[in-house]
Every structure is written in structure tokens, then in C-alpha cells.
Scaffold this motif. Structure first.
Motif, PDB file in Angstrom:
ATOM      1  N   VAL A 152       0.859  -1.185   0.000  1.00 24.23           N
ATOM      2  CA  VAL A 152       0.000   0.000   0.000  1.00 24.23           C
ATOM      3  C   VAL A 152       0.893   1.232   0.000  1.00 24.23           C
ATOM      4  O   VAL A 152       1.888   1.280   0.709  1.00 24.23           O
ATOM      5  CB  VAL A 152      -0.895  -0.004   1.254  1.00 24.23           C
ATOM      6  CG1 VAL A 152      -1.721   1.268   1.317  1.00 24.23           C
ATOM      7  CG2 VAL A 152      -1.788  -1.218   1.257  1.00 24.23           C
ATOM      8  N   GLY A 153       0.542   2.227  -0.832  1.00 25.20           N
ATOM      9  CA  GLY A 153       1.394   3.407  -0.952  1.00 25.20           C
ATOM     10  C   GLY A 153       0.999   4.510   0.005  1.00 25.20           C
ATOM     11  O   GLY A 153      -0.150   4.598   0.441  1.00 25.20           O
ATOM     12  N   MET A 154       1.957   5.343   0.334  1.00 27.88           N
ATOM     13  CA  MET A 154       1.688   6.523   1.138  1.00 27.88           C
ATOM     14  C   MET A 154       0.684   7.397   0.388  1.00 27.88           C
ATOM     15  O   MET A 154       0.765   7.545  -0.826  1.00 27.88           O
ATOM     16  CB  MET A 154       3.006   7.268   1.356  1.00 27.88           C
ATOM     17  CG  MET A 154       2.924   8.396   2.325  1.00 27.88           C
ATOM     18  SD  MET A 154       2.680   7.814   4.012  1.00 27.88           S
ATOM     19  CE  MET A 154       2.764   9.371   4.891  1.00 27.88           C
ATOM     20  N   LEU A 155      -0.297   7.954   1.104  1.00 25.96           N
ATOM     21  CA  LEU A 155      -1.345   8.831   0.571  1.00 25.96           C
ATOM     22  C   LEU A 155      -2.284   8.125  -0.419  1.00 25.96           C
ATOM     23  O   LEU A 155      -3.019   8.764  -1.155  1.00 25.96           O
ATOM     24  CB  LEU A 155      -0.753  10.093  -0.085  1.00 25.96           C
ATOM     25  CG  LEU A 155       0.042  11.004   0.853  1.00 25.96           C
ATOM     26  CD1 LEU A 155       0.522  12.246   0.125  1.00 25.96           C
ATOM     27  CD2 LEU A 155      -0.775  11.401   2.072  1.00 25.96           C
ATOM     28  N   GLU A 156      -2.230   6.795  -0.421  1.00 24.96           N
ATOM     29  CA  GLU A 156      -3.176   6.062  -1.255  1.00 24.96           C
ATOM     30  C   GLU A 156      -4.557   6.072  -0.591  1.00 24.96           C
ATOM     31  O   GLU A 156      -4.674   6.109   0.629  1.00 24.96           O
ATOM     32  CB  GLU A 156      -2.684   4.615  -1.401  1.00 24.96           C
ATOM     33  CG  GLU A 156      -3.544   3.780  -2.319  1.00 24.96           C
ATOM     34  CD  GLU A 156      -2.987   2.361  -2.503  1.00 24.96           C
ATOM     35  OE1 GLU A 156      -1.761   2.216  -2.553  1.00 24.96           O
ATOM     36  OE2 GLU A 156      -3.803   1.434  -2.595  1.00 24.96           O
ATOM     37  N   GLU A 172      -7.496   7.742   3.793  1.00 26.61           N
ATOM     38  CA  GLU A 172      -6.255   7.982   3.072  1.00 26.61           C
ATOM     39  C   GLU A 172      -5.103   7.505   3.962  1.00 26.61           C
ATOM     40  O   GLU A 172      -5.123   7.735   5.177  1.00 26.61           O
ATOM     41  CB  GLU A 172      -6.143   9.492   2.812  1.00 26.61           C
ATOM     42  CG  GLU A 172      -4.977   9.917   1.966  1.00 26.61           C
ATOM     43  CD  GLU A 172      -4.944  11.441   1.794  1.00 26.61           C
ATOM     44  OE1 GLU A 172      -5.675  12.147   2.495  1.00 26.61           O
ATOM     45  OE2 GLU A 172      -4.159  11.907   0.961  1.00 26.61           O
ATOM     46  N   VAL A 173      -4.113   6.861   3.363  1.00 26.62           N
ATOM     47  CA  VAL A 173      -2.969   6.363   4.128  1.00 26.62           C
ATOM     48  C   VAL A 173      -2.069   7.540   4.489  1.00 26.62           C
ATOM     49  O   VAL A 173      -1.612   8.267   3.616  1.00 26.62           O
ATOM     50  CB  VAL A 173      -2.178   5.328   3.300  1.00 26.62           C
ATOM     51  CG1 VAL A 173      -0.928   4.894   4.060  1.00 26.62           C
ATOM     52  CG2 VAL A 173      -3.062   4.148   2.966  1.00 26.62           C
ATOM     53  N   GLY A 176      -7.798  -1.531  -0.682  1.00 22.40           N
ATOM     54  CA  GLY A 176      -6.968  -0.554  -1.385  1.00 22.40           C
ATOM     55  C   GLY A 176      -7.590  -0.181  -2.717  1.00 22.40           C
ATOM     56  O   GLY A 176      -8.254  -0.992  -3.356  1.00 22.40           O
ATOM     57  N   ILE A 177      -7.385   1.064  -3.128  1.00 22.22           N
ATOM     58  CA  ILE A 177      -7.919   1.546  -4.401  1.00 22.22           C
ATOM     59  C   ILE A 177      -6.797   1.610  -5.425  1.00 22.22           C
ATOM     60  O   ILE A 177      -7.010   1.579  -6.625  1.00 22.22           O
ATOM     61  CB  ILE A 177      -8.527   2.962  -4.212  1.00 22.22           C
ATOM     62  CG1 ILE A 177      -9.670   2.918  -3.211  1.00 22.22           C
ATOM     63  CG2 ILE A 177      -8.991   3.558  -5.517  1.00 22.22           C
ATOM     64  CD1 ILE A 177     -10.900   2.231  -3.710  1.00 22.22           C
ATOM     65  N   GLY A 178      -5.570   1.733  -4.925  1.00 25.03           N
ATOM     66  CA  GLY A 178      -4.426   1.774  -5.832  1.00 25.03           C
ATOM     67  C   GLY A 178      -4.157   3.132  -6.421  1.00 25.03           C
ATOM     68  O   GLY A 178      -3.460   3.255  -7.423  1.00 25.03           O
ATOM     69  N   MET A 179      -4.720   4.185  -5.855  1.00 27.45           N
ATOM     70  CA  MET A 179      -4.418   5.520  -6.361  1.00 27.45           C
ATOM     71  C   MET A 179      -4.517   6.521  -5.226  1.00 27.45           C
ATOM     72  O   MET A 179      -5.193   6.284  -4.244  1.00 27.45           O
ATOM     73  CB  MET A 179      -5.358   5.898  -7.495  1.00 27.45           C
ATOM     74  CG  MET A 179      -6.827   5.833  -7.125  1.00 27.45           C
ATOM     75  SD  MET A 179      -7.886   6.113  -8.536  1.00 27.45           S
ATOM     76  CE  MET A 179      -7.798   7.859  -8.653  1.00 27.45           C
ATOM     77  N   PRO A 180      -3.814   7.648  -5.340  1.00 29.12           N
ATOM     78  CA  PRO A 180      -3.895   8.649  -4.277  1.00 29.12           C
ATOM     79  C   PRO A 180      -5.222   9.399  -4.326  1.00 29.12           C
ATOM     80  O   PRO A 180      -5.960   9.284  -5.309  1.00 29.12           O
ATOM     81  CB  PRO A 180      -2.727   9.584  -4.582  1.00 29.12           C
ATOM     82  CG  PRO A 180      -2.492   9.449  -6.034  1.00 29.12           C
ATOM     83  CD  PRO A 180      -2.908   8.054  -6.425  1.00 29.12           C
ATOM     84  N   LEU A 181      -5.486  10.171  -3.274  1.00 30.32           N
ATOM     85  CA  LEU A 181      -6.706  10.968  -3.233  1.00 30.32           C
ATOM     86  C   LEU A 181      -6.711  11.922  -4.416  1.00 30.32           C
ATOM     87  O   LEU A 181      -5.822  12.745  -4.578  1.00 30.32           O
ATOM     88  CB  LEU A 181      -6.758  11.757  -1.918  1.00 30.32           C
ATOM     89  CG  LEU A 181      -8.033  12.567  -1.707  1.00 30.32           C
ATOM     90  CD1 LEU A 181      -9.233  11.656  -1.549  1.00 30.32           C
ATOM     91  CD2 LEU A 181      -7.898  13.493  -0.519  1.00 30.32           C
TER      92      LEU A 181
END
Lengths: 613, 475
Positions: free
Chosen positions: A27-31, A43-44, A71-76
Motif C-alpha cells: 500500500v502506498g503513502m497517501l493512497e 487515506e494512508v 486498497g484503491i491503488g491511487m492517491p486521493l
């Protein structure tokens, strides 16, 4: 969120809007993630090995450890395309009218909806042809979004290539492709770095061909690219005399309006939203009163733009996160707003963004930070407060866009200092990153002097930059008039200290004249009644004429008093009352009436002169 | 208030007790904000609420406090849902404790439905902007700070000031605008919800007597958490009261006036919990989320589409040391639609109601007054009174230095008009109920003490019509 989601972890801890989960390290930061069975949007905001810290944009009541996280796989991100204008969104771009349809008068949880309406057809007129080489920012075609604003459909900033197909003129939904292109090498030009996130301007075909639609997504925390920054030099005309004439904000500039409660921040912001000559206005109600947003919603459709005659709502986007809506979405609302602003800027428009109030946003940061048990800096605010404020205000600017057009985002942030004390951290840090400071004064507000902008404490660093603009408008004397008027007001302030000790009668007449002229400036020029039909907005023409005649009054009086005429004679001249009232009696369209007043002034002065010569 | 239900889970593992908080371990599926019942060794039940959950651990605040709880013999039962209140119209005329349990000896009211006490934010697009003024019969309000149906207007007071009398007088005299009276059959659509947080018995009694004297007792629901009741319970009291209010207003179409007293005590309870949990404090030890927390109470006000009812809030708070910059009045002022500030100085000079007009404000006034509402000259008149009265303060400061005799004749007239404003306009009897016309005419009489040329906020036509009105009574 239209993307399919996969489970990435399970909740292990809940404290208000802050949730921790254990799960995937991919999972990515701000995902963006969805939490629990209700798919609450979050939001992460922190990662540590397999522990994911999430801020949730909805009320977390009932959420329990073990609940799934997807997870959505994209940032906000926000959706950018036709249909934004005239909308009202919450802090994460959910349209509030749709939420109302789904859950009634009260906002429910876990409602999924798309920001832009998918079914509406928009009349698209292409501006490019197959075979053209396009890059990020190139205008593919135009759509009449409202009668006021033509929506220019652009190639997303990180896309470029040769067009293989362009849709003919016609009506399309925002999901239908309007162009196809094959990427060229190198894929990126200009200053835009390669995107690390999957932006959706369409789908990639098997052949590497990519379809473009009328909308694309953009992560809110990443500034949209432009070609280069230009120095701000044009006045953002607000029609508010104290602002335009005394403390001007340039297009592409940043201003702060600090003031305690009841000092008139909101009305000042509303006035600028109504009357400023920006092409597009974005109003972010950030942690403020519900009724205020309702007022804007009910009032703006009935107000007409003084330049075009169309309803003001046609150029307005509202973002509402009222004080009792979830606090994390308040933190996001500012970014949502500024990203929409940059998008219209990229089309070549001048955009004004009002944020009411940035203090609530800072408090949201503090609340989240506190729940993360971060080490606080001043007054419990996190140490990164200043950095975040700087990032936000730096997104204002006058630029040459990727397609070469000039565009600007002006930011006007209200600040609500506790107890009206400007030494608190948010006001202090903000004043470092803005160049225009409109200090609201409780004492003026108590005396119902509105706008309660204190002329001694406020400043604008754009005065030099906009001087040329005033000159081009045919007002070479603006700078001199402004200096003169401010000097009189400053002298009044010093004299008032004396008056407080000995009374006005003890002053010599030339000094009492300063008090008299300063009163004219205060009551006749600086005070402006937002509720008065005539006075609510003053053209720069009217502003200059008013200032000229008040200073003309002063000059003539100075000479007459030097001849020995007592001040009381001047004080009792009928013209004084006329000057105080001209702001409401002279309509913007009939500024020449001031010439009549000018004549009357001269006549009365001539008479006095005759009597005392 | 809660009917014991099964389906929750019961555990024995209390690991830590600290102040009003217990930490429970050995759990399965407990949710954030869930209701808990803490059962002591004698089988007595205390209510609580989950503040934080981790894997197998929950932090629970116990409303009645933790005195007598032991690690060994305490059981905690989790009910699997957040706190709810049974709501019904028949709750009017009843008295409840701070959690909504009847304490007047009567039976449990029959629930028309159960509602979550936390409520939900009102969608701004579903709100109806409040525009109908309420006549309170009090000049300093009606004339200068008009109350509007659906507004939240707090009283900022200090200890010893007559805020209770004033609130009671407002509630007693409040008259709906004509349009609303015609719409729904007179007083039948009016209701009062009273929530006491940490106030003395006498204060609650005073309000009760005042409602009884005006014959309104059957239309009042009282939620009492008095000074000697458990302080943590106060965190629920305003929410329980507003939950009933929302039901009455938006589902039963009543115009509900809510009195919340004293919000300062509420905030202190919130600070207490926050401190015990070791949260990072912001100003004066209050938690950083005080603003959001207060907003979740004050914003439960207004009017919404599809309902004829309304919620008007009159929160009362005492400013510690009369300091308006204290976090409680400060944050309140940022959320509410104005504030009515009481002045110790006016009170000591024997002026009732001692409303300090200059720092007071009603934000919704501008749309609720004028032609079609009160009277066409209202806006200008009140602006002029504000401006003139502000100048009176400057003149008084000057007079204290140079003496009254040295003032210009105009300034001496200002002094006179200031006196008249305080004595005749602001000052009135505790039972005096003035019409809006009386209030406005009194305002003009005060202004008529000043020379015409000083009146720059009113129009020439208005001066012609109202300047030097004949004295009241006429004969």
C-alpha cells in the motif's frame, strides 16, 4: 471511486478519525483506502512495516478491529471535466445534492458516488485534427459548460503523442472517448515529471493507443504543472474600496484575512466571491457554519455578474465541509479546492479561491496529529504546520500554462485567530507566505465600521506591481492618491492620541481639519455597506473619483483654513454630508454625478473663501 | 435509557482503572464509540462508551465514575451499537437525567423510535436559510441583535450575572413570526428542550418554575445533569437533548427552543477525559478537538427542507474571569451565529438586562429584519445606534480625562444619548414585553438626542419620518 478494490489489510486500532491496520506492505503513502464493511473512505498517512495508519473521511462510529481495509491503488484525486461549475461538493469531492438524494437531509456514511455526473451529454467542438502532435495541456476542443465559462478540454498534463482520431463536433458524455493518440518518444516534455500514479485520461489500448475522454483525474496533493511563473501585475478587482484602492491584491497573489469572530471575515469573503473580476470563483467552506454555505447556495443563483449579467453561480464552485462534518475531510477540502482552481487556470482563466477558514484546516491537522501522538510544536500544532501552509499558498500564482495561455490562481485565506490574537501560530506562519494582509479589527466591527479592515495594520506588497495596471486604466494618480489618503489617516491616528487626552477643541484648526478629512475617508470611502444595492460594489472609476473629490475637499480646506477661516465653518458646509453619502447616492453607472458634487463643493468653498478674504 | 438487549458480549477482563476510564482486555469484536455496561461486584450497572479500540483492548469512559470498581469483580458488557435514545412526542412535559432516563417518577416513555445520540451532520444543501425573526420583547435583542428562527445564539455571561433570568425571559416571551403562527395553529407548534450541565439545583428549579409560571410546562422536556451528578455524564446530556429536539423539530414539525446551560461545565468534563487519556493539549489544557466537538452540538440547529419545524439554540456559558478570549467562549463564537454578551459593569449599575451591545452580534439578523419582516428602517437604525453608542464610549473616555464640562456641545449630547440608550433602550423590566415597533421607536428617541447631522447611517427620508418622535403614550 470507480476503481475496483482489493483487500489490503485488517483494522487493529480505532481512535476517532485515525485508524491503524495491519496488512500488505505494497500500500502506498497517501493512497486512498476503504475501511470496514461500510467502505468508509480514508487515506494512508503513515506506514511502518506492516502497520498502515489511515485518516478516515467519514464518522468511524462502530468500526471495530478485524474489519477489512480495501486498497484503491491511487492517491486521493479529483475528477476534472465539464460539470464542475455550479456544483457543491464535500471535502473529498462528493456532490452534496447526490448525497441528499441518497441519504436525505442528514449525511449518511459510506455513500459511493462519482463527482461528475456521467449521463449528461456535453456539446463538444474539436479544436485539433487527427495527425496533430499534442502534449499535456493542449486544448482538444471546447464545451460550453455554462453561459459564462467555456470549458476547454485539455490533454492531461502527463500525456503526449500524435492524434490518430478526433471525435467530430457533437454531444458526448464525459466517459465517451473524444480523441485517440499514440505516444511519441520522449513521452514527457516541459517541466512535468513522469507520473508515479495511474492518471485516468482514458484507457490504453492494446496497440499502445490511448483514448482520451473529456475528464481526467489528478491527485489533490500534487500541484498541476505549468510552463513558467510570471510576476503578478494585474489588480484583482474586488469592487471593495479599501481593498482595491488601499491594499490591492494582484491576480495570482495570496492574501490573508485574519480576524476574531464577528469581525466580518465571512462577509468580506462573500463580497470578494460575488464581485471580484475573476473568471472562476472557488469557495471552500472549511469547518465553518452550515447556514453560511446554505446562504451562498441560495443567494448566488439570484445574483448576477455585474460584467456579463449572468447568474454568479455559473462561474462558482462550492466546497463545503461544515464544522460538524468529519474532520479529516476538512483537511482534504483545501487541496480539493486548489486542484480545481489549478485546472481552470490551466485552461487560461483567472481563478480566485477563497478558503474560509484556514485556521479550521490547521486545527484539523492538529487534531489528526494529536491522535497520531506526534510531538507537538506551538500550541499543540504539529511541527509541519508552517511547511503545509507554505505548500498551499505557493500554489497561488500567475503562470503561462502548458498550452501557452496566461492564467492565474489567487488565494484568499481567512484566518480565525483564537481570541483575535494575531500572535498565534496560524496567523504568524500564514503572514510569512502571503503578501497581502487584510487585518480585521474587532473595535471597528463593534462600531459597525464594515469592512472592518484596519488601515493601519493591513498591508499589501503588490502596490508596486499593480501601479502600472492602474496607469494603463488611466488612473496615473492612483499611487499618489493612495499615499495621500493613508497619510491623512495615519496623522489622524496620532492626533487621536492627543484628542484622548485633551479633547478635539484643544487642537489647532489645521489639525482638526485632518480629523475632519479622515472622518470623510473613513465614513465616506472606507466604510462600504455589503447590504446596500448601490454601495455593495464600486467600480474602480467610482473609487478613484470618490478619492479624488475627498482629497480635493481637503486641499481646498487647507488653503481656506490657512486664511483664517474657523474649522467649524467647513464642518457645517452641506457638502460634507453629501460627500459622506455619495457612496450610496451615486450609482456605478453614473459616476459623472460626482462632477456635479465637485462643482457644488467648489461653489461652497468659493463662498467661504469670499467671506474670509 | 437502554433496554438490556442480548447479542452483545460480556467480558471480565478489566485491566486498568484510572479516573472515569477503564481499560478492558480480552475482547473480540468491539467497535469504536460502542455503548458498554460496566457491572460492579454488587451487580449494579453503570453506563459507558468506547473511546478507543485496539486488538482485544478497549478504552471505556464510565459516565457514573469508577468509584468502587475493582479489577477482579468488574464485568463489562458491550452492546454492539452506539448510544441511542428512545424519542417520542410524549417526552414533552417530562424530566430526565443527563443520559435521558426519566427521574420524575413517571414511567419510561414509549419510544416512537430509537435515535443515535451523536446525530448526523445536516447536508448544507438540505438546509433552509433562516429568515423569520422571533420577537423576544427585549429591545437589546429585537432592535440590535435580532433572534431568528433556526439560529444558534449563545449568551456569554459571567458568574453572578442574570443570564438565567434573561434566558427564561426570552423563552417566556418568544413569539413566532406571523407567517409561522398562521401556518400551524398558535402555540401548539412550540416546544422547549432544556439541558442542564453541571448547574446547581436552584438554577434548574428556577427554570422549572419559570416554565410553570408561563403555563408551558407540558411543552418542556428537561434533561438534568446537576452539579452533584457525575461530570462525565455531561458529555451525553446535550446530545441526548438535541436528539429529542431533532425528532420533535424535523419529524413532528415543532418549533423547538433549546436552552443548554452551562456549556463551560461541559467543556471542563471534556478536558478532564482528555487529560486523563494523556492527549496533547492545545490552549488552557483543552483538547485540540474542542472546536469540532462543540460544533457537533451547536450545528444541530436550523431548518431543513421538507419539514415545518425548526431548532433554535440558546446555549449559556459563563466566561471564566469574564474573559471572552477564553477557549470556550472563543470557539463557541466561531461556531454560533453571533453571541449576546452580558456586562458586569451594566449589571452593577442596575441595568437589566445587562446586555453589552457593542460586542454582541446576531449574524442572521440582516436577513430577518426590514420590510416584510420588522420595519423598513430597522437595519439603518440599528447600524446608527451601534455607531453612535461606540462613539459614546470614546466620549466617556475623554470626559474622564478632561471633565464633562470641557466637552463640545455635540459630545455632551452624545453622553446624554448614551445614558438614554442604556437606561431606556437596553434597560427594561424582567417581565416587560415590548413590541418591535416600541423597540424601534425607543431607538429613534435615543437618536433624537443627537443633532441630525450626526446621523449618517440613516437616510434623509428616515430622519424626516422618525426623528423627534413624540414621547411614548402620546396623550
Amino acid at each position: 471511486m470507480s476503481k475496483t478494490s482489493v483487500q489490503v489489510g485488517r483494522v487493529i486500532w480505532v481512535n476517532g478519525p485515525v485508524v491503524r491496520a495491519r496488512g500488505s506492505q505494497r500500500v502506498g503513502m497517501l493512497e486512498v483506502v476503504e475501511v470496514g464493511d461500510e467502505h468508509l473512505v480514508g487515506e494512508v498517512i503513515g506506514l511502518e512495516l506492516d502497520i498502515i495508519t489511515i485518516q478516515v473521511y467519514e464518522e468511524t462510529s462502530g468500526l471495530h478491529p478485524g474489519a477489512p481495509v480495501y486498497g484503491i491503488g491511487m492517491p486521493l484525486s479529483v475528477e476534472l471535466g465539464p460539470g464542475l461549475l455550479q456544483s457543491i461538493f464535500d471535502g473529498v469531492q462528493r456532490p452534496l445534492p447526490v448525497l441528499k438524494q441518497r441519504s436525505g437531509a442528514f449525511i449518511g456514511r459510506g455513500i459511493k458516488t462519482t463527482p461528475l455526473y456521467r449521463k449528461q451529454k456535453w456539446a463538444f467542438t474539436p479544436r485539433v485534427e487527427a495527425g496533430d502532435v499534442v502534449q499535456g495541456g493542449t486544448i482538444l476542443g471546447v464545451v460550453p459548460e455554462t453561459l459564462l465559462i467555456e470549458h476547454r478540454i485539455m490533454v492531461p498534463p502527463d500525456v503526449s503523442g500524435r492524434l490518430t482520431w478526433v471525435a467530430p463536433e457533437g454531444e458526448y458524455t464525459i466517459e465517451e472517448p473524444i480523441a485517440r493518440l499514440t505516444p511519441l518518444n520522449p513521452p514527457y516534455e516541459g517541466g512535468s515529471p513522469p507520473s508515479t500514479s495511474p492518471m485516468e485520461g482514458g484507457q490504453r489500448g492494446v496497440s499502445g493507443e490511448r483514448a482520451l475522454t473529456m475528464f481526467h483525474r489528478w491527485p489533490v496533493r500534487r500541484p498541476r504543472p505549468y510552463r513558467r511563473r510570471l510576476p503578478p501585475s494585474e489588480l484583482l478587482v474586488t469592487g471593495q474600496r479599501v481593498l482595491d484602492a488601499f491594499f490591492p491584491l494582484a491576480k495570482g497573489g495570496a492574501a490573508a484575512i485574519p480576524g476574531g469572530f464577528g469581525a466580518g471575515k465571512t462577509i468580506a469573503q462573500h463580497q470578494i466571491a460575488k464581485w471580484s473580476d475573476a473568471d472562476v470563483v472557488i469557495f471552500v467552506g472549511c469547518g465553518e457554519r452550515g447556514n453560511e454555505m446554505t446562504e451562498v447556495l441560495q443567494e448566488f443563483p439570484d445574483l448576477t455578474d455585474p460584467r456579463s449579467g449572468h447568474p454568479l453561480m455559473e462561474r462558482t464552485i462550492l466546497i463545503a465541509n461544515t464544522s460538524n462534518m468529519p474532520v479529516a475531510a476538512r483537511e482534504a477540502s483545501i487541496y480539493t479546492g486548489i486542484t480545481l482552481a489549478e485546472y481552470y487556470r490551466d485552461m487560461g482563466y483567472h481563478v480566485a479561491l477563497m478558503a474560509d477558514s484556514t485556521s479550521r484546516w490547521a486545527e484539523a491537522l492538529r487534531e489528526i496529529s494529536g491522535r497520531l501522538e506526534e510531538m507537538p510544536a506551538e500550541e499543540g500544532y504539529p511541527a509541519y504546520l508552517a511547511a503545509r501552509l507554505a505548500e498551499f499558498y505557493e500554489r497561488a500564482g500567475y503562470v503561462t500554462t502548458l498550452n501557452g495561455a496566461p492564467g492565474s490562481v489567487s488565494v484568499i485565506g481567512a484566518v480565525s485567530p483564537p481570541g483575535g490574537d494575531f500572535s498565534e501560530p496560524v496567523t504568524q506562519h500564514t503572514s510569512r507566505f502571503i503578501r497581502c494582509f487584510w487585518a480585521l479589527d474587532k473595535a471597528l466591527a463593534s462600531a459597525r465600521h464594515f469592512p472592518a479592515i484596519n488601515w493601519l495594520e493591513s498591508y499589501s506588497e503588490y502596490v508596486g506591481e499593480v501601479s502600472d495596471w492602474w496607469r494603463e486604466q488611466g488612473h496615473e494618480d492612483w499611487h499618489a492618491l493612495r499615499e495621500q489618503a493613508l497619510e491623512i489617516l495615519q496623522r489622524e491616528n496620532r492626533l487621536q492620541q492627543v484628542v484622548k487626552l485633551v479633547g478635539p477643541d484643544a487642537l489647532p484648526d489645521d489639525q482638526r481639519l485632518i480629523l475632519e478629512t479622515a472622518r470623510l475617508l473613513r465614513e465616506g470611502f472606507l466604510q462600504q455597506n455589503a447590504l446596500d444595492e448601490v454601495d455593495s460594489y464600486a467600480t474602480i472609476e467610482k473609487q478613484m473619483r470618490m478619492l479624488q473629490i475627498i482629497l480635493h475637499f481637503h486641499e481646498r480646506s487647507v488653503r481656506i483654513i490657512a486664511k483664517g477661516c474657523p474649522i467649524i465653518v467647513i464642518h457645517d458646509l452641506p457638502i460634507v454630508n453629501t460627500l459622506v453619502r455619495m457612496k450610496t447616492t451615486v450609482p456605478n453607472e453614473q459616476v459623472e454625478q460626482i462632477d456635479e458634487i465637485w462643482k457644488a463643493l467648489d461653489e461652497q468653498m468659493d463662498q467661504v473663501k469670499k467671506d474670509y478674504m | 435509557m437502554e433496554i438490556a438487549e442480548y447479542g452483545g458480549q460480556e467480558v471480565a477482563g478489566v485491566a486498568r482503572v484510572e479516573g472515569p476510564i477503564v481499560v478492558v482486555t480480552g475482547l473480540g469484536n468491539v467497535g469504536y464509540d460502542e455503548v458498554a455496561e460496566v457491572v460492579d461486584s454488587q451487580g449494579r450497572i453503570r453506563r459507558g462508551r468506547v473511546l478507543e479500540v485496539g486488538e482485544g483492548v478497549a478504552v471505556v469512559e464510565v459516565f457514573a465514575g469508577t468509584i468502587g470498581l475493582s479489577i477482579e469483580d468488574t464485568h463489562v458488557r458491550f452492546l454492539g451499537r452506539s448510544m441511542r435514545l428512545p424519542v417520542s412526542t410524549e417526552m414533552l412535559g417530562r424530566v430526565f437525567d443527563g443520559l435521558g432516563v426519566p427521574i420524575d417518577g413517571g414511567p419510561e416513555p414509549l419510544a416512537e423510535r430509537w435515535a443515535d445520540v451523536n446525530g448526523q451532520p445536516i447536508n448544507p444543501t438540505a438546509r433552509v436559510y433562516p429568515r423569520d425573526y422571533i420577537q423576544t420583547g427585549i429591545s437589546a435583542l429585537d432592535g440590535m441583535n435580532t433572534l431568528v428562527l433556526g439560529q444558534k445564539l449563545p449568551l456569554f455571561s459571567g458568574s453572578g450575572l442574570p443570564h438565567d433570568q434573561l434566558a427564561a425571559q426570552i423563552v417566556r416571551q418568544a413569539t413566532l413570526p406571523l407567517s409561522e403562527r398562521e401556518g400551524g395553529g398558535g402555540g401548539g407548534r412550540f416546544a422547549i428542550v432544556f439541558a442542564a450541565m453541571g448547574v446547581k439545583h436552584d438554577v434548574a428549579e428556577f427554570f422549572r418554575d419559570s416554565f410553570a409560571a408561563s403555563g408551558a410546562l407540558t411543552r418542556v422536556a428537561m434533561f438534568l445533569n446537576l452539579a452533584d451528578d457525575p461530570p462525565i455524564e455531561r458529555l451525553v446530556t446535550p446530545r441526548a437533548a438535541l436528539t429529542l429536539t431533532e425528532f420533535l423539530a424535523f419529524e413532528r414539525g415543532l418549533h423547538v427552543l433549546v436552552v443548554l446551560t452551562d456549556m463551560t461545565n461541559y467543556c471542563e468534563a471534556l478536558r478532564q477525559i482528555s487529560n486523563i487519556r494523556g492527549e496533547v493539549p492545545s490552549r488552557k489544557g483543552y483538547p485540540g478537538y474542542l472546536y469540532s466537538d462543540l460544533a457537533s452540538i451547536y450545528e444541530r440547529t436550523g431548518r431543513i427542507e421538507g419539514s415545518n419545524g425548526s431548532i433554535t439554540q440558546l446555549p449559556i456559558l459563563t466566561m471564566p474571569n469574564d474573559d471572552i478570549t477564553h477557549p470556550v467562549p472563543d470557539l463557541t463564537g466561531y461556531i454560533t451565529e453571533g453571541q449576546i454578551v452580558l456586562s458586569r459593569e451594566l449589571f452593577q449599575r442596575g441595568i437589566y438586562p445587562p446586555i453589552a451591545v457593542l460586542p454582541s452580534l446576531s449574524r442572521l439578523m440582516k436577513d430577518g429584519i426590514g420590510e416584510g419582516h420588522t420595519r423598513a428602517d430597522h437595519a439603518h437604525l440599528s447600524a446608527q445606534l451601534y455607531a453612535s453608542y461606540a462613539h459614546v464610549h470614546d466620549v466617556r473616555a475623554l470626559a474622564s480625562v478632561i471633565g464633562e464640562e470641557e466637552l463640545t456641545s455635540v459630545d455632551q449630547r452624545y453622553l446624554k444619548s448614551g445614558q438614554a440608550f442604556e437606561r431606556e433602550f437596553v434597560g427594561q423590566g424582567t417581565t416587560e414585553n415590548r413590541t418591535v415597533e416600541e423597540t424601534l421607536d425607543t431607538g429613534w428617541r435615543v437618536l433624537s438626542i443627537l443633532p441630525r447631522e450626526e446621523l449618517t447611517r440613516v437616510s434623509e427620508e428616515e430622519i424626516a419620518q422618525y426623528y423627534n418622535l413624540p414621547p411614548r403614550g402620546g396623550d
